[in-house]
Each structure stands twice: as C-alpha cells, then as structure tokens.
Motif scaffolding. Structure first.
Motif, short mmCIF file in Angstrom:
data_model
loop_
_atom_site.label_atom_id
_atom_site.label_comp_id
_atom_site.label_asym_id
_atom_site.label_seq_id
_atom_site.Cartn_x
_atom_site.Cartn_y
_atom_site.Cartn_z
N VAL A 231 0.84 -1.20 0.00
CA VAL A 231 0.00 0.00 0.00
C VAL A 231 0.88 1.25 0.00
N SER A 232 1.88 1.26 0.87
CA SER A 232 2.80 2.41 0.93
C SER A 232 3.52 2.59 -0.40
N THR A 233 3.93 1.48 -1.00
CA THR A 233 4.62 1.55 -2.29
C THR A 233 3.74 2.23 -3.33
N GLY A 234 2.47 1.84 -3.37
CA GLY A 234 1.55 2.45 -4.32
C GLY A 234 1.39 3.95 -4.09
N ILE A 235 1.29 4.35 -2.84
CA ILE A 235 1.12 5.78 -2.52
C ILE A 235 2.34 6.57 -2.98
N PHE A 236 3.53 6.08 -2.65
CA PHE A 236 4.75 6.79 -3.03
C PHE A 236 4.92 6.83 -4.55
N LEU A 237 4.75 5.69 -5.21
CA LEU A 237 5.00 5.63 -6.65
C LEU A 237 4.05 6.54 -7.42
N PHE A 238 2.78 6.51 -7.06
CA PHE A 238 1.83 7.27 -7.85
C PHE A 238 1.82 8.77 -7.50
N GLU A 239 2.30 9.12 -6.32
CA GLU A 239 2.51 10.54 -6.04
C GLU A 239 3.69 11.06 -6.85
N ILE A 240 4.73 10.24 -6.97
CA ILE A 240 5.86 10.63 -7.81
C ILE A 240 5.43 10.77 -9.27
N ILE A 241 4.61 9.85 -9.75
CA ILE A 241 4.09 9.94 -11.11
C ILE A 241 3.26 11.20 -11.28
N ARG A 242 2.39 11.48 -10.32
CA ARG A 242 1.52 12.67 -10.40
C ARG A 242 2.35 13.94 -10.56
N GLN A 243 3.42 14.04 -9.75
CA GLN A 243 4.25 15.23 -9.82
C GLN A 243 5.00 15.34 -11.15
N ASN A 244 5.45 14.22 -11.68
CA ASN A 244 6.24 14.26 -12.90
C ASN A 244 5.42 14.33 -14.17
N LEU A 245 4.14 14.02 -14.10
CA LEU A 245 3.28 14.11 -15.27
C LEU A 245 3.16 15.54 -15.78
N PHE A 246 3.30 16.49 -14.89
CA PHE A 246 3.10 17.89 -15.26
C PHE A 246 4.40 18.62 -15.58
N LEU A 247 5.50 17.85 -15.62
CA LEU A 247 6.77 18.47 -15.98
C LEU A 247 6.92 18.51 -17.48
N LYS A 248 7.45 19.56 -17.99
CA LYS A 248 7.69 19.67 -19.43
C LYS A 248 9.12 19.26 -19.76
#
Length: 248
Positions: A231-248
């Motif tokens: 569960v913790s792994t999912g939270i960390f990984l997808f928060e990292i994805i969320r932040q990097n999705l908006f990077l140009k």
C-alpha cells in the motif's frame, strides 16, 4: 527448471504477455465453463499449449490448498538474464530512470503485490538483496498476477553498493521512513529516482537510511503507525508519477 502459476488472472495475464513460458495447463473438469476459462481456451488454441482436465482434489494437492480458481499452469523458469552488472545498462536505456529497491521484504505476498504495483507505475527495474528477501516463487507470481515477468527483477549482494552506483549516475535516492518529518506531498520529487521501501515492521535498515539523499513519510492518522508495504509503495510511486506528469 519448472514452476507453477495458478489463479484465473495470473494465468490470463501471463498468457497475454509471455505465452511461451507455458509448458502445459490444467483445468478443473467442470460442466460449467465460465467466460474466463473460455478466454484461457482461446490462448491455449492460439499458442498450441497442451492442456488437461483434472479433478479439484488434484489441483488442491498441487497448490497446497491455495485458491486456484480451477486453473494451474506449468511454466518454464528461464534463468534470469539480468545480473548486477546489467543494472547500469538497463537504466541507461531510459532518459529518466524510475527504480524501485526493496529492503527486507520477506513476505511473498507483499513482494508480489509490490511487483504488480511497480509494473502499473512503469517502474524500469526492481532491485532486492539476495539476503533477507522473498524468493520469486509461485506465490509471488500469483499475487503479482503474472506481472513478475514484465520487468527486470535483480537480486544483489549489496544494496549499498548499488545505491552508490546509482548516485554516481545522478539518480536521487529516496528512502521511506514513517518517522521522517518530510511529508511526501510537501516535497518536489523529480525523476530520475530510486525509491527504497522497507518492511512494514522494521522499515529500511539504518545503514540504508544513512545513504539516502532524503527520507520521506506518508501522513497517518487515528494512531495508525504504519501501512502494508505494498500500500505504501503504491502511494509513493503514484505521487511521484503525479508530480512528474506535469513536468515539461
């Protein structure tokens, strides 16, 4: 070498992604054929995989009374083509590598769940210690729903050695620690990254923590001190994805 994989979704996922691994498939001899079993027959016929209809008692015995859902496959265990020396070659294939390192994950169900989450998050490679880690066995394959064959999983003698290798290649090392005051949602986390997860009870080892660039935590409430590692792994990984999705 051979191993088994059982359960509807693990078998179907592996049939979709790596059908050549199957040596044979055993199916519960049942008058009622579900749509999922029909789907399995489509792959069996497409790839000419031998199959056998068997009794429930046979499946129970072969799976040690685990939940098999009337399906079991015998698969070829290919010797891993990945070794410690391949880590650098693998990460150099990616512009911004996303790496998951697991420290002291000994429970195969947790290991399997972490693999499935990692594949969903497009992790490039999973790295574990050869010592104090779960083996890549039939339970792991079932819990991972067959995704364990979809990315490199490498066991190494020294995680510290690999951490230093990654640092020398400009990869940020993020450790997880529920006592850290650095909340994941308050930090900017940009790839390339190696995220290190530890066991629910013990977390990552102190020597690993001391070699991280930063330690992050998840805010927890109602006197809950920790979460299941998958569960913790999912939270960390997808928060990292969320932040990097908006990077140009």
């Amino acid at each position: 070498m051979e191993d088994i994989i059982f359960g509807i979704y693990p078998v179907i996922n592996l049939l979709k992604n790596n059908p050549s691994l199957f040596k044979k498939i055993y199916i519960l001899n049942n008058k009622k054929i579900t749509n999922k079993i029909k789907e399995i027959f489509i792959y069996i016929n497409k790839y000419n995989i031998p199959y056998y209809m068997v009794k429930k008692q046979w499946l129970n015995k072969k799976t040690n009374n685990h939940v098999h859902q009337g399906i079991l496959g015998i698969i070829f265990l290919k010797k891993s083509k990945y070794h410690k020396n391949d880590i650098l070659k693998i990460i150099k294939k990616f512009k911004k590598p996303f790496i998951l390192m697991l420290d002291r994950i000994t429970d195969p169900q947790n290991f399997g769940a972490c693999i499935r989450t990692a594949v969903a998050a497009k992790i490039n490679i999973i790295i574990l210690s050869k010592h104090h880690s779960s083996k890549l066995n039939s339970t792991v394959r079932k819990i991972s729903c067959g995704t364990s064959e979809m990315l490199p999983i490498i066991f190494v003698n020294s995680l510290i050695q690999i951490i230093n290798l990654l640092k020398n290649n400009n990869i940020t090392i993020i450790g997880t620690d529920n006592k850290s005051k650095n909340i994941i949602y308050d930090k900017k986390i940009y790839l390339p990254i190696c995220l290190i997860m530890g066991s629910e009870n013990k977390g990552i080892r102190p020597i690993i923590k001391n070699n991280c660039d930063i330690l992050l935590s998840i805010p927890l409430f109602n006197n809950i001190n920790s979460l299941n590692v998958s569960v913790s792994t999912g939270i960390f990984l997808f928060e990292i994805i969320r932040q990097n999705l908006f990077l140009k």
